[in-house]
Design a protein around this motif. Structure first.
Motif, PDB file in Angstrom:
ATOM      1  N   GLY A 136       0.805  -1.220   0.000  1.00  0.00           N
ATOM      2  CA  GLY A 136       0.000   0.000   0.000  1.00  0.00           C
ATOM      3  C   GLY A 136       0.834   1.263   0.000  1.00  0.00           C
ATOM      4  O   GLY A 136       1.639   1.502  -0.892  1.00  0.00           O
ATOM      5  N   ASN A 137       0.668   2.071   1.045  1.00  0.00           N
ATOM      6  CA  ASN A 137       1.349   3.360   1.127  1.00  0.00           C
ATOM      7  C   ASN A 137       2.769   3.260   1.674  1.00  0.00           C
ATOM      8  O   ASN A 137       3.470   4.270   1.722  1.00  0.00           O
ATOM      9  CB  ASN A 137       0.527   4.331   1.968  1.00  0.00           C
ATOM     10  N   LEU A 161       0.575   9.239  -0.558  1.00  0.00           N
ATOM     11  CA  LEU A 161      -0.450   8.555   0.230  1.00  0.00           C
ATOM     12  C   LEU A 161      -1.725   8.454  -0.589  1.00  0.00           C
ATOM     13  O   LEU A 161      -2.172   9.436  -1.190  1.00  0.00           O
ATOM     14  CB  LEU A 161      -0.724   9.319   1.527  1.00  0.00           C
ATOM     15  N   VAL A 162      -2.304   7.266  -0.604  1.00  0.00           N
ATOM     16  CA  VAL A 162      -3.518   7.017  -1.382  1.00  0.00           C
ATOM     17  C   VAL A 162      -4.583   6.435  -0.457  1.00  0.00           C
ATOM     18  O   VAL A 162      -4.324   5.485   0.291  1.00  0.00           O
ATOM     19  CB  VAL A 162      -3.244   6.026  -2.547  1.00  0.00           C
ATOM     20  N   LYS A 168       0.801  11.307   8.059  1.00  0.00           N
ATOM     21  CA  LYS A 168       1.990  11.941   7.522  1.00  0.00           C
ATOM     22  C   LYS A 168       2.727  10.954   6.631  1.00  0.00           C
ATOM     23  O   LYS A 168       2.990   9.817   7.029  1.00  0.00           O
ATOM     24  CB  LYS A 168       2.901  12.397   8.657  1.00  0.00           C
ATOM     25  N   ASN A 169       3.033  11.385   5.428  1.00  0.00           N
ATOM     26  CA  ASN A 169       3.737  10.518   4.495  1.00  0.00           C
ATOM     27  C   ASN A 169       5.213  10.414   4.873  1.00  0.00           C
ATOM     28  O   ASN A 169       5.743  11.241   5.618  1.00  0.00           O
ATOM     29  CB  ASN A 169       3.596  11.048   3.069  1.00  0.00           C
ATOM     30  N   LYS A 175      10.719   4.802   3.125  1.00  0.00           N
ATOM     31  CA  LYS A 175       9.933   3.609   2.796  1.00  0.00           C
ATOM     32  C   LYS A 175      10.846   2.466   2.355  1.00  0.00           C
ATOM     33  O   LYS A 175      10.593   1.305   2.686  1.00  0.00           O
ATOM     34  CB  LYS A 175       8.916   3.943   1.704  1.00  0.00           C
ATOM     35  N   THR A 176      11.908   2.811   1.635  1.00  0.00           N
ATOM     36  CA  THR A 176      12.879   1.780   1.248  1.00  0.00           C
ATOM     37  C   THR A 176      13.585   1.231   2.477  1.00  0.00           C
ATOM     38  O   THR A 176      13.815   0.009   2.576  1.00  0.00           O
ATOM     39  CB  THR A 176      13.906   2.361   0.259  1.00  0.00           C
ATOM     40  N   ALA A 177      13.930   2.104   3.425  1.00  0.00           N
ATOM     41  CA  ALA A 177      14.565   1.648   4.666  1.00  0.00           C
ATOM     42  C   ALA A 177      13.660   0.680   5.421  1.00  0.00           C
ATOM     43  O   ALA A 177      14.125  -0.312   5.998  1.00  0.00           O
ATOM     44  CB  ALA A 177      14.920   2.847   5.545  1.00  0.00           C
ATOM     45  N   LEU A 178      12.350   0.954   5.406  1.00  0.00           N
ATOM     46  CA  LEU A 178      11.405   0.039   6.049  1.00  0.00           C
ATOM     47  C   LEU A 178      11.331  -1.290   5.292  1.00  0.00           C
ATOM     48  O   LEU A 178      11.247  -2.355   5.917  1.00  0.00           O
ATOM     49  CB  LEU A 178      10.024   0.684   6.120  1.00  0.00           C
ATOM     50  N   ALA A 179      11.367  -1.233   3.968  1.00  0.00           N
ATOM     51  CA  ALA A 179      11.364  -2.475   3.183  1.00  0.00           C
ATOM     52  C   ALA A 179      12.563  -3.341   3.556  1.00  0.00           C
ATOM     53  O   ALA A 179      12.440  -4.564   3.717  1.00  0.00           O
ATOM     54  CB  ALA A 179      11.380  -2.145   1.689  1.00  0.00           C
ATOM     55  N   ILE A 180      13.714  -2.706   3.696  1.00  0.00           N
ATOM     56  CA  ILE A 180      14.919  -3.450   4.095  1.00  0.00           C
ATOM     57  C   ILE A 180      14.761  -3.999   5.510  1.00  0.00           C
ATOM     58  O   ILE A 180      15.083  -5.160   5.784  1.00  0.00           O
ATOM     59  CB  ILE A 180      16.155  -2.526   3.988  1.00  0.00           C
ATOM     60  N   LYS A 181      14.245  -3.174   6.400  1.00  0.00           N
ATOM     61  CA  LYS A 181      14.043  -3.583   7.792  1.00  0.00           C
ATOM     62  C   LYS A 181      13.147  -4.813   7.886  1.00  0.00           C
ATOM     63  O   LYS A 181      13.390  -5.722   8.702  1.00  0.00           O
ATOM     64  CB  LYS A 181      13.433  -2.425   8.583  1.00  0.00           C
ATOM     65  N   TYR A 182      12.121  -4.871   7.045  1.00  0.00           N
ATOM     66  CA  TYR A 182      11.164  -5.986   7.101  1.00  0.00           C
ATOM     67  C   TYR A 182      11.542  -7.135   6.166  1.00  0.00           C
ATOM     68  O   TYR A 182      10.760  -8.049   5.962  1.00  0.00           O
ATOM     69  CB  TYR A 182       9.752  -5.484   6.810  1.00  0.00           C
TER      70      TYR A 182
END
Length: 487
Positions: A136-137, A161-162, A168-169, A175-182
């Protein structure tokens, strides 16, 4: 007797109303001179047009980037500045080479090519295939919801944000850092601009090469991919990319207008751009406005109370490289305490007010300055925001407690759609609105450089921490590995 300032919220903006007192009237004569000079002699539109035509893009570390540095240096010299210097720095810098993205149903080898662009600081080499998982977002709550499914997969996330309000976006790099984290193996960002526009920009919160490939697809392609998932089930993505990372040399360009004291006001904007287009909006209109403001002050032979430095930063797009180096040098020399204010112009256009970046103590001062501008130009609305943000060259200054100002302006939606895209060219620049930035920016800069007293000072380390928390910036700074305080 103190002036009463009435703060009213109109249409999402704070409008500051204040009686036009003698204290404000002192600005009217110099503001009129600035206004007349820009209206008659501005070269902002002409020089930006010439630079986009003769240089092209202004990617840091490229031949074009070097040409842009030299262009700015010579232009400032031609305006009569004798104190113009290069401030060199060396960093590892990223440049794109090739990338492809193909997508197929999980049970099929029927791959379909999807138009794509690499996000900066993706790996030098990457060739992977993995199942697409829609997050998603791409906020942390979205990744948390999908944490059992996203590990080892390719995350699909919106840049904008959709379908939500009041949230807050996050920046694409966060968002890439979160992708790596997960545990994602790759990330596909969906551009928010309608149509087939591809967006670039950094996917790294630190400016270092990230561990997974990050790419951007258009809004149309994102809608199509999501439609395929609904109709055909799980999809496999194949990302094949090749990039370049190498040590490069770049230079900030600094022109100094000596004041009556060694206290300084800095006005800056990043000169560099991405390489998909000529960067006329991001950030030609900001950096060339800074240079035309410098021309204006020099043409009028102004002698400010505070010293003014006009700074063209390089490397902003690749991680605020130039401004971080600038602030690092200030700290090394012990002169950062001399910085009274930093004003940053990044994609600033047709300003109608000022952003005080969360420093409410400045409301009265900016209300008076805005009133004085309105007396010179009745179209000026004195609409003001007062919220700090990140991801431009003011950030390294703000993290050291330096007061920040920006101008609150407007860009048409059709212009904003070309942000970081191959359509960001000179045809998007509105001459009148561009020169409005120079006029209004000159007046605010003059006031900051000549005010008898400024209500805010550089914050201590602890007060900087508290200020950043009060502005809701801690989460982003933690994700971006810029939070230096204990959590």
């Amino acid at each position: 007797m103190r002036k009463v300032v009435q703060v009213v919220l109109i249409g999402g903006f704070v409008v500051l109303f204040a009686g036009f007192r003698a204290n404000d009237k002192k600005w009217e004569k110099p503001f009129s001179r600035l206004d007349n000079e820009v209206r008659k002699n501005s070269r902002a539109y002409q020089t930006l047009g010439d630079a986009t035509k003769s240089i092209g893009h202004r990617l840091t570390g490229s031949v074009n980037g070097e040409k842009a540095e030299e262009y700015a240096f010579k232009l400032l010299k031609s305006y009569g500045f004798t104190d113009v210097v290069y401030q060199p720095f060396e960093v590892e810098a990223w440049m794109r080479d090739t990338v492809t993205l193909s997508i197929a149903p999980g049970s099929s080898d029927n791959f379909r090519d999807v138009p794509v662009v690499s996000l900066a600081h993706s790996p030098v080499e990457s060739n992977l295939q993995g199942q697409i998982v829609d997050v998603g977002n791409g906020l942390e709550e979205d990744f948390e919801l999908m944490k059992e499914k996203v590990k080892g997969k390719v995350a699909l996330a919106n840049i904008n944000l959709v379908g939500v309000t009041g949230k807050k976006n996050l920046h694409r790099s966060e968002k890439t850092a979160l992708a790596i984290k997960y545990g994602a193996r790759g990330v596909i960002m969906v551009n928010g601009a309608p149509g087939k526009i591809l967006l670039t920009g950094t996917a790294s919160v630190t400016g270092a090469i990230i561990s997974i490939p990050a790419v951007c697809i258009s809004n149309d392609s994102g809608n199509e991919v999501r439609k395929w998932i609904k109709e055909e089930g799980p999809l496999e993505a194949h990302i094949d990319m090749h990039n370049i990372s190498k040590p490069i040399k770049a230079r900030n360009v600094i022109a100094t207008l000596k004041g009556k004291s060694d206290e300084k006001v800095i006005i800056g904007g990043h000169l560099d751009s991405w390489d998909l287009a000529t960067g006329a909006i991001d950030n030609g209109i900001g950096s060339f406005a800074v240079m035309d403001i410098a021309r204006t002050f020099k043409a009028l032979k102004l002698k400010p109370e505070r010293t003014i430095q006009f700074v063209l930063f390089m490397g902003e797009e690749q991680g605020l490289l130039g401004s971080k180096h600038f602030v690092s040098e200030l700290k090394k020399s012990g002169s950062i305490d001399k910085i009274a204010y930093m004003m940053n112009l990044d994609m600033t256009n047709d300003p109608k007010g000022v952003n005080a970046f969360g420093r409410e103590e400045m409301n009265e001062f900016f209300a008076g300055v805005g009133n004085a501008i309105h007396h010179v130009d009745e179209t000026f609305k004195n609409e003001t925001t007062n919220r700090a943000g990140l991801h431009s060259d003011h950030q390294p200054f703000m993290l050291e407690g330096v007061p920040i100002a920006g101008l609150s302006g407007h860009l048409d939606p059709g212009v904003l759609q070309c942000y970081h895209a191959d359509c960001d060219d000179f045809s998007l620049v509105n001459k009148e609105q561009f020169e409005n930035t120079v006029r209004i920016g000159s007046m605010y800069l003059y006031a900051l450089a000549n005010a008898e007293n400024i209500a805010v000072k550089k914050l201590s380390d602890q007060k900087t921490r508290d200020f950043l928390i009060s502005q809701g910036l801690k989460e982003e700074l933690v994700i971006g590995q810029e939070w230096r305080w204990e959590q």
